[in-house]
Motif scaffolding. Sequence first.
Motif, short mmCIF file in Angstrom:
data_model
loop_
_atom_site.label_atom_id
_atom_site.label_comp_id
_atom_site.label_asym_id
_atom_site.label_seq_id
_atom_site.Cartn_x
_atom_site.Cartn_y
_atom_site.Cartn_z
N ASP A 124 0.84 -1.19 0.00
CA ASP A 124 0.00 0.00 0.00
C ASP A 124 0.87 1.24 0.00
N ASN A 125 0.61 2.10 -0.97
CA ASN A 125 1.29 3.39 -1.06
C ASN A 125 2.81 3.28 -0.96
N LEU A 126 3.36 2.46 -1.81
CA LEU A 126 4.82 2.34 -1.87
C LEU A 126 5.38 3.50 -2.69
N SER A 127 6.34 4.22 -2.10
CA SER A 127 6.99 5.30 -2.83
C SER A 127 8.49 5.08 -2.78
N VAL A 128 9.14 5.38 -3.88
CA VAL A 128 10.60 5.30 -3.92
C VAL A 128 11.13 6.62 -4.45
N THR A 129 12.04 7.22 -3.71
CA THR A 129 12.66 8.47 -4.17
C THR A 129 14.16 8.28 -4.27
N PHE A 130 14.74 8.99 -5.21
CA PHE A 130 16.20 8.95 -5.37
C PHE A 130 16.76 10.34 -5.15
N GLN A 131 17.87 10.39 -4.44
CA GLN A 131 18.58 11.65 -4.29
C GLN A 131 19.51 11.79 -5.48
N THR A 132 19.25 12.73 -6.37
CA THR A 132 20.11 12.91 -7.53
C THR A 132 20.75 14.28 -7.50
N ALA A 133 21.63 14.50 -8.44
CA ALA A 133 22.33 15.79 -8.51
C ALA A 133 21.33 16.93 -8.69
N GLY A 134 20.20 16.63 -9.35
CA GLY A 134 19.22 17.68 -9.62
C GLY A 134 18.12 17.77 -8.57
N GLY A 135 18.29 17.10 -7.45
CA GLY A 135 17.27 17.15 -6.41
C GLY A 135 16.59 15.80 -6.22
N LEU A 136 15.50 15.81 -5.47
CA LEU A 136 14.81 14.58 -5.16
C LEU A 136 13.98 14.12 -6.36
N PHE A 137 14.12 12.86 -6.73
CA PHE A 137 13.38 12.35 -7.88
C PHE A 137 12.48 11.20 -7.40
N THR A 138 11.19 11.36 -7.64
CA THR A 138 10.25 10.32 -7.22
C THR A 138 10.07 9.31 -8.35
N ALA A 139 10.64 8.13 -8.19
CA ALA A 139 10.58 7.13 -9.24
C ALA A 139 9.28 6.33 -9.16
N VAL A 140 8.84 6.07 -7.94
CA VAL A 140 7.59 5.37 -7.73
C VAL A 140 6.75 6.21 -6.78
N ASP A 141 5.50 6.46 -7.17
CA ASP A 141 4.69 7.40 -6.41
C ASP A 141 3.41 6.70 -5.93
N ARG A 142 3.38 6.34 -4.69
CA ARG A 142 2.20 5.75 -4.03
C ARG A 142 1.55 4.63 -4.85
N VAL A 143 2.30 3.55 -5.01
CA VAL A 143 1.80 2.41 -5.77
C VAL A 143 1.26 1.36 -4.80
N SER A 144 0.09 0.82 -5.11
CA SER A 144 -0.49 -0.23 -4.28
C SER A 144 -0.66 -1.48 -5.12
N LEU A 145 -0.49 -2.63 -4.46
CA LEU A 145 -0.50 -3.87 -5.20
C LEU A 145 -0.98 -4.98 -4.26
N HIS A 146 -2.03 -5.69 -4.65
CA HIS A 146 -2.46 -6.85 -3.86
C HIS A 146 -2.44 -8.05 -4.77
N ILE A 147 -1.72 -9.07 -4.35
CA ILE A 147 -1.61 -10.24 -5.21
C ILE A 147 -2.06 -11.46 -4.44
N GLU A 148 -3.01 -12.17 -5.05
CA GLU A 148 -3.54 -13.39 -4.43
C GLU A 148 -2.59 -14.54 -4.72
N PRO A 149 -2.63 -15.58 -3.90
CA PRO A 149 -1.81 -16.75 -4.21
C PRO A 149 -2.24 -17.36 -5.54
N GLY A 150 -1.28 -17.77 -6.34
CA GLY A 150 -1.56 -18.46 -7.58
C GLY A 150 -2.09 -17.58 -8.69
N GLU A 151 -1.87 -16.30 -8.59
CA GLU A 151 -2.42 -15.38 -9.58
C GLU A 151 -1.33 -14.89 -10.53
N ILE A 152 -1.71 -14.60 -11.77
CA ILE A 152 -0.75 -13.99 -12.70
C ILE A 152 -1.14 -12.54 -12.89
#
Lengths: 348, 303, 324
Positions: free
Chosen positions: A24-52
């Motif tokens: 739930d609401n996974l965010s990933v930020t990178f500290q780069t030379a040009g400032g903070l870069f948000t690579a992943v912005d509030r991503v949610s994912l629910h995966i059931e067993p045996g699902e593709i």
Amino acid sequence: MGCVTPSIQNSNVPKRAMPLLEIDNLSVTFQTAGGLFTAVDRVSLHIEPGEIVSIVGESGSGKSVAMLALMGLLPWTAGVTADVLRFDSQDLTTITKPQLRKIIGSQMAMIFQEPMTSLNPCFTVGFQLTETLKIHLGMNRAEQKRRAIELLELVGIPEPEKRLSAYPHQLSGGMNQRVMIAIAISCNPRLLIADEPTTALDVTIQAQILDLLLKLQKEKGMSLVLITHDMGVVAETAERVFVQYAGQQVEQQSVKGLFVSPHHPYTQALLNSLPERSHSRILPSIAGIVPGQFDKPRGCLFSPRCHYVTDLCREKPPIAGPVEFGYALCHYPLAEGVPTNYPEEVRA
Amino acid sequence: MSEISIQEVVDNRPTGFRAVLSEFWSYFSENRGAVVGLIFFIGVVLIAVFADFIAPHAPNQQYREALLQPPFWQAGGDIKFPLGTDAIGRDMLSRLIHGSQYSLFIGCIVVSLSLAAGVILGLLAGFFRGRVDTFIMRIMDIVLAFPSLLLALVLVAVLGPSLINAMIAIAIVQQPHYVRLTRAAVMTEMTKDYVTAARVIGIRSLRLMFVTILPNCMAPLIVQAALSFSTAILDAAALGFLGMGAQPPTPEWGTMLAEAREFILRAWWVVTFPGVAILTTVLAINMMGDGLRDALDPKLKRS
Amino acid sequence: MKGDIVLEAKDLTRHYHIDRGTFRSPAVLKALDGATFTLAKGRTLAVVGESGCGKSTLARLVTMIEKPTSGMLSISGIDVRTADRATLMNLHKTVQIVFQDPYGSLNPRQKIGHALEEPLLVNTPMGKKERRDAAMNIINLVGLRPEYYDRYPHMFSGGQRQRIAVARALMLNPNIVVLDEPVSALDVSIRAQILNLIARLQEQFELAYLFISHDLSVVKHIADEVMVMYLGKPVESGSRDTLFAKPHHPYTRALLSATPVADPFRVKERIVLHGELPSPIAPPSGCTFHPRCPSMTDICREKAPETREIDGCRVACYHPKIYP
């Protein structure tokens, strides 16, 4: 191997109340030379067993970064935050490093795009395969070898005994990808993440590898997360799709629903721009490019390229819509290809 | 056409030489040692350029009343000769200041000679491959097979001992490194599509070599040039010390060392200061070279 | 005139000698082994196949970077193998190429404007001003902004670079453009933009395209004629509509069935080929496809099949699928 229809092949897997993977609401930020870069912005994912499940997006959509963050494979410059990060009802944000390492590689495994570089060129296939067995399962030498041969057989490598002593450069790309899959499934993981597993391969080899992944998924009853940019691969393999754009999850739906009636304008435009779905010589293309670190729009990230853009879109970032609109991240989610709640004066 | 009107993405990053320079500096300045090295090196250059104004005395002026006078802080020292005098009464400081001219001169000439020859030979070998390549590279292998200082000594012995001949000898000894580096870089670039594209456009070999390919091979060469600058100074000093380089009374640091050998126990300053000068200059250039590598080597670059 | 043949190849062959060290005789790699095709003005011939099938070698031959080992290659009616130097220099201008990797195909130390002007600089007597005007004109034509003239390639995204590469190919007003997988390194949304650009330019300048690709959905969209290659040999060629509707050769059919299609409702016949591509240094005897072929018989192992005409397609197979 016959035709594979994704909808029926997992009906025998009993659905449990508890999802295998909850993000739930996974965010990933990178500290780069040009400032903070948000690579992943509030991503949610629910995966059931045996699902593709498939995560689809273009480059820069953060589809791989999200999964790498889950696996703890990002460099230290990355800042990862999440409300919930739970695998098999274990909270991954609070458990200790050794416990996490135990889960990753045995319960959760990942294969990558470049089979030629994912294997260490200095060691034999057999060594790299038995290494995982030794670390996670503590097998002795004879058991390791037997299991390694069994695994190579399982992924369809001819003459497995001979291949154990081969080096990665002596095998083709398709064979190396099979070895990678063998390593990934060696501990019978419950979740396999495949990051563009066939992008670097030829078409006929791609078909072989996809069939193999589906076969293994079915036999082992594991969940499969397929990260790809190829809508064709999505249509032929996945059951549920998450569409990502510029680090955000813009829509999630069943595969059939997505191809019939996409709810986000980006998905619709993406599908329309596929050559195989168009009948005119000039394709309805999406103008412009994915916004980068320095040109993120203020409102909706897709607004500079969107057909249906209004002033509201340019000013205010949208929130995820209701479930019947596939949680579409849009002010005017599409129903049957037409935007809802669309202001009358703009339509005219 | 709808697609034409909508290249909206405006890239406002600065362009041109200044942008390249500022990017270079941002990588270079991350390495503290490199900045210190650069500052020291600039200092040496300034000293060399203004030697005639800075030096308190002429380098070869002999003060008969002050033979082997110690530095000013020691008993018997005089502020007139801050770093003391040598056996025939010449001011150490002035000689050292003028010596920096020779060191830089040697470095520049040797590096330009070996760089020019090495780049041309390396380009030819990497571009034409086949027999040209084999011929050039085997000769380079032979040069590399000798210990470099020994070969330089032999060459100077043949040519006759003088500063110019020493520089030529050192340049010959150093140039195989440039050949190898250039050849490897050229071979990598040759496989790139832009070279093929240039051929399809109809660009001839000579232009292809020097205008298309060479600029893309410069980064490792610049680093190598910076590092071999110091090697050149060191080798020239060694040749001078052995009496095969600059001849007395030239205030070259290596030659100064050689002249002062016999006083090593009696008058430490005569030997120590030229040695320290060589050491610090070489060290500064090497640290600067490291920084250059950080800034120019794309393999070490982070996005 | 539209319809004039601008490129013709007959039994075009290119062999490489692979050095295997000092003490072994060099191996012969038949990168291209008997390709026959024609390409008319304003038309697109797509060459399809997997890695190692000779697509890129064909591109190098057609752009005259390399000379064919044997066979006939004629460009605008001039035989490349017999033409003199001056004619060849002129011919060079009429064939240009766009590469797959937009990151490798532009010189990183060259400004966009200079990259575009260089073909004019080395081939024409044009002055500085004329060259700049021509470059600006083409920058506009491929949908880039004039201020990009002074920028370096690393400042651009893949799609923009590919536009620049297309622009550079057009600077000399070529008749034939070889497109070597021009969109396979691009994202889906950018791919459509570049495909549209290519299509528009073809109409505007009546360009003949040799479109090399492994992606059949793109080929189906853009090609007029298709040639399917396997291990240096064309196995089937014909018009796009016939070939996609009635694929005869087992390899063509396998390729078509292996290409993922963005339609989850499609029930398709899946022919999964077993095994891998054999090494082109030691190709299988007879029909080179026989070890992977589902309909292989004894004769396939012994003798390479002749090319014959079925439903307007040229097919090299003993057991093609016959449609009623």
